[in-house]
Design a protein around this motif. Sequence first.
Motif, short mmCIF file in Angstrom:
data_model
loop_
_atom_site.label_atom_id
_atom_site.label_comp_id
_atom_site.label_asym_id
_atom_site.label_seq_id
_atom_site.Cartn_x
_atom_site.Cartn_y
_atom_site.Cartn_z
N ASP A 219 9.58 20.41 14.82
CA ASP A 219 10.53 19.27 14.50
C ASP A 219 9.67 17.96 14.86
OD1 ASP A 219 13.06 18.92 13.25
OD2 ASP A 219 13.14 17.40 15.13
N VAL A 220 9.14 17.89 15.98
CA VAL A 220 8.48 16.81 16.22
C VAL A 220 7.25 16.34 15.22
CG1 VAL A 220 6.58 15.63 18.04
CG2 VAL A 220 8.99 16.99 18.66
N ILE A 221 6.54 17.44 14.92
CA ILE A 221 5.33 17.11 13.92
C ILE A 221 5.87 16.93 12.60
CG2 ILE A 221 3.70 18.07 15.29
CD1 ILE A 221 3.80 20.66 13.29
N ASN A 222 7.16 17.53 12.33
CA ASN A 222 7.79 17.16 11.05
C ASN A 222 8.26 15.91 11.06
OD1 ASN A 222 9.03 18.21 8.35
ND2 ASN A 222 10.88 17.35 9.50
N PHE A 223 8.80 15.04 12.05
CA PHE A 223 9.20 13.91 12.32
C PHE A 223 8.04 12.82 12.08
CE2 PHE A 223 9.49 10.20 15.25
CZ PHE A 223 10.99 9.66 14.75
N LEU A 224 6.85 13.11 12.70
CA LEU A 224 5.66 12.42 12.60
C LEU A 224 5.17 12.34 11.14
CD1 LEU A 224 3.77 13.39 15.85
CD2 LEU A 224 5.29 11.39 15.43
N ALA A 225 5.53 13.06 10.38
CA ALA A 225 5.09 13.08 8.90
C ALA A 225 5.85 12.42 8.05
CB ALA A 225 4.62 14.63 8.43
N ASN A 226 7.29 12.79 8.21
CA ASN A 226 8.25 12.36 7.37
C ASN A 226 9.47 11.48 7.56
OD1 ASN A 226 7.25 14.59 5.32
ND2 ASN A 226 8.16 16.20 6.76
N ASP A 227 9.47 11.18 8.84
CA ASP A 227 10.34 10.10 9.30
C ASP A 227 9.72 8.51 8.88
OD1 ASP A 227 12.70 9.31 10.97
OD2 ASP A 227 11.32 7.77 11.37
N ASP B 60 -3.65 4.89 10.94
CA ASP B 60 -4.69 5.04 12.02
C ASP B 60 -5.12 6.38 11.99
OD1 ASP B 60 -5.70 4.51 14.76
OD2 ASP B 60 -4.67 6.38 15.04
N ARG B 61 -4.41 7.59 11.32
CA ARG B 61 -5.18 8.90 11.34
C ARG B 61 -5.16 9.31 9.85
NH1 ARG B 61 -1.45 9.48 16.02
NH2 ARG B 61 -2.44 10.64 17.74
N GLY B 62 -5.23 8.07 9.16
CA GLY B 62 -5.69 8.41 7.76
C GLY B 62 -4.52 8.03 6.81
N LEU B 63 -4.43 8.08 5.54
CA LEU B 63 -3.36 7.83 4.60
C LEU B 63 -2.20 8.74 5.03
CD1 LEU B 63 -5.69 6.46 3.49
CD2 LEU B 63 -4.73 6.91 1.09
N PRO B 64 -0.88 8.35 5.10
CA PRO B 64 0.22 9.08 5.23
C PRO B 64 0.30 10.50 4.34
CG PRO B 64 0.96 6.92 5.43
CD PRO B 64 -0.58 6.90 5.03
N SER B 65 0.46 11.68 4.80
CA SER B 65 0.52 12.57 4.09
C SER B 65 1.73 12.69 3.28
CB SER B 65 0.52 14.38 5.09
OG SER B 65 -0.56 13.97 5.77
N ASN B 66 2.85 12.24 3.60
CA ASN B 66 3.93 12.10 2.62
C ASN B 66 3.65 11.10 1.56
OD1 ASN B 66 6.50 11.28 1.75
ND2 ASN B 66 7.55 12.43 3.15
N LEU B 67 3.57 11.44 0.39
CA LEU B 67 3.16 10.54 -0.93
C LEU B 67 4.43 9.32 -0.97
CD1 LEU B 67 1.67 13.00 -3.30
CD2 LEU B 67 0.48 11.36 -1.92
N ASP B 68 5.57 9.63 -0.94
CA ASP B 68 6.41 8.86 -1.08
C ASP B 68 6.36 7.66 0.34
OD1 ASP B 68 7.61 10.10 -2.94
OD2 ASP B 68 9.46 10.76 -2.06
N LEU B 69 6.08 8.34 1.40
CA LEU B 69 6.22 7.22 2.63
C LEU B 69 4.57 6.57 2.44
CD1 LEU B 69 7.65 9.04 5.43
CD2 LEU B 69 8.66 7.40 3.68
N ARG B 70 3.44 6.71 1.79
CA ARG B 70 2.45 6.33 1.64
C ARG B 70 2.65 5.00 1.01
NH1 ARG B 70 -2.67 9.53 -0.77
NH2 ARG B 70 -1.99 10.96 1.01
N ARG B 71 3.48 5.16 -0.25
CA ARG B 71 3.95 3.96 -0.98
C ARG B 71 4.59 2.83 0.03
NH1 ARG B 71 3.68 7.81 -5.17
NH2 ARG B 71 5.87 8.62 -4.50
N VAL B 72 5.42 3.35 0.59
CA VAL B 72 6.04 2.45 1.71
C VAL B 72 5.03 1.75 2.74
CG1 VAL B 72 7.92 2.47 3.54
CG2 VAL B 72 8.30 3.81 1.60
N VAL B 73 4.20 2.64 3.06
CA VAL B 73 3.37 1.75 4.08
C VAL B 73 2.33 0.94 3.31
CG1 VAL B 73 1.24 2.36 5.53
CG2 VAL B 73 3.27 3.80 5.62
N SER B 74 2.07 1.22 2.10
CA SER B 74 1.24 0.22 1.17
C SER B 74 1.97 -1.09 0.85
CB SER B 74 0.78 1.05 -0.18
OG SER B 74 -0.12 0.05 -0.88
#
Length: 446
Positions: free
Chosen positions: A343-351, A361-375
Motif C-alpha cells: 500500500d505504501v508503494i501504491n501511495f508513492l505512485a498514485n497519491d 526526482d526518480r524520473g517522470l511519474p509512472s502514473n500518466l494522469d499525475l504526470r500531467r498534473v506535475v507538468s
Amino acid sequence: MHPATHPTVDAPDRRTHRTSLFRRRLLRGLLAAVVALPLVGAAAACGDDAASDGTTKISIFWWGGEARAQLTEQALDLYTQKNPDVIFEKTWQANQGYFDKLATLTAGGNPPDIFQIDDNFLAEYAARNTTLDLKPHQDSGDLDTTKFPPSLLQYGVVDGKLAGLAAGENTQGLVYNKTLLTKNGLPEPTTGMSWEAHIAWAEEVAKKTKVPGTQDPSADYKAFWVWLRQQGKDLYAGNDLGFTAEDVTKWFELWKGARDRGATPTPDVIHEGNATDITKQLVVTGKSATSWVWVNQMPELKKNTADELGVIAYPGDPSGQWARASMYWSVFQGSKNAEIAVDVINFLANDQDAVKLLGTDRGLPSNLDLRRVVSDDTTDEAMKQSIAVETELAASFGESPQVPIKGHSKVRAELTKAAENAQYGRATPAEAAAQFVEACKAAIAS
C-alpha cells in the motif's frame, strides 16, 4: 481509515479497497494482540515491528542525495498523516556502496520491508526470491497500475513475476547546446536523424564552432543498447548476450570514424565525459555540443550552465527506445507487513499529493494522469521540457526489452574498458570487441 487515496480509482472501488484492507489489518492486529498476551517476552525478543500502541513500523531503504532524501521523507510523512497507524524507519545513503549494504541486509536476515532497486540488480534479487511478486496485489487492485504505460510496467517483470514497481519512467536523451548552435547559425539535431547523419552534423558543428559536435558514446551502454535494438538485436537474449563480437566491432568502428573526422573530443576528454557525474557532462562544461544522458537529467544539467539546452531522442529509429523504469520499489518477500508495504508503494505512485511532492526526482511519474498534473504545476522549465519530450517520444516507443540479467553491471563496466581501449588506440575496434564479448560471457556466467 487506513489506506491512502488512489485518485485513479473511482470512488466506490476505492471505498471497497480501503474497507477490505482495513478489515484485514484490523483482524491481523486483534489476532496478534490475543496471541501476544501470554508471549510478551518472546515477542519482544524476536523484534516484532507492531508497537504496543497499535502502530506498525515499515522499514524502507533507498539511495540518492539529500534532495531526494528530503522529498522521500516528506512523502512518507504524508502517508503517516493519512494513516497514523503506520510509521517508518527510513534509511538512505549515496549510490556508492548502496547495493553492498542491501546485499548485507538481505543476507544477514535484517532486510527492509521496502527497498529501492534498479535494473542492474532486479533480476538477480528476483532470482533469489528476495522480491515479493507484486502481481497478485496488482490483480486484486491493492496495487493500481491502470494508469501506467504497459511497457513501463512490463519492464519490472522477471520470470513472469512483477518483481518491482517503477518508481518513475525515463528514456535516453541526446542533450545539445541550443545557444551554441543558434549563435553560429547551425541547425539543431532532430529525432529520427540517422547515426551517420548525426556524426556528419557533429563534424560541421566542430568545424564552425571549434567545439566537438558530439561526445563519443561508444562506452555508453545506453547508446549501444539503443543502436543494437535498431539493428534487430538486443543487449540480452534470455540468459545470454543478444549480440556478437561482429556487432560490437561495427559499433566501435562507427565511432572511430567519428573521431577520425574530428566530430568528437580527444580520448582524454571523452574519458572525462565517461567518468564524470551529471553535473560535469561535456555539454555543460563546454567541451562538446552534445551529451548522452537520461531525459529526466535535464533539470540537473540546466542548473550547471547558463546556455539554453535542447533534448531529443538518440539517433536512428526512435522505436529503439522504450519506457524504462528509472528505478523500482520492491517489497521484501519475507516482510511481516507485506500488505501495508504494498500500500505504501501504491501511495508513492498514485497519491496526487505524494507524486507532486516527489516530482521527477526518480524520473517522470509512472502514473500518466499525475504526470500531467506535475507538468502543469511545475515552474521548472527544464522539468517541463523533460516531461514534454518523453511524452512526445512515448508515441514511438518500442516494446520493453527483458530486464537485464545477472552480471549487467559488470557488462557495463567492461564496455567502458573496451571502448576506451579503442578510443586510445590500444586496440583495434575488432580486438576491443573480442575482448569485450569474452569479458561479458565471463561476467554473466559467474
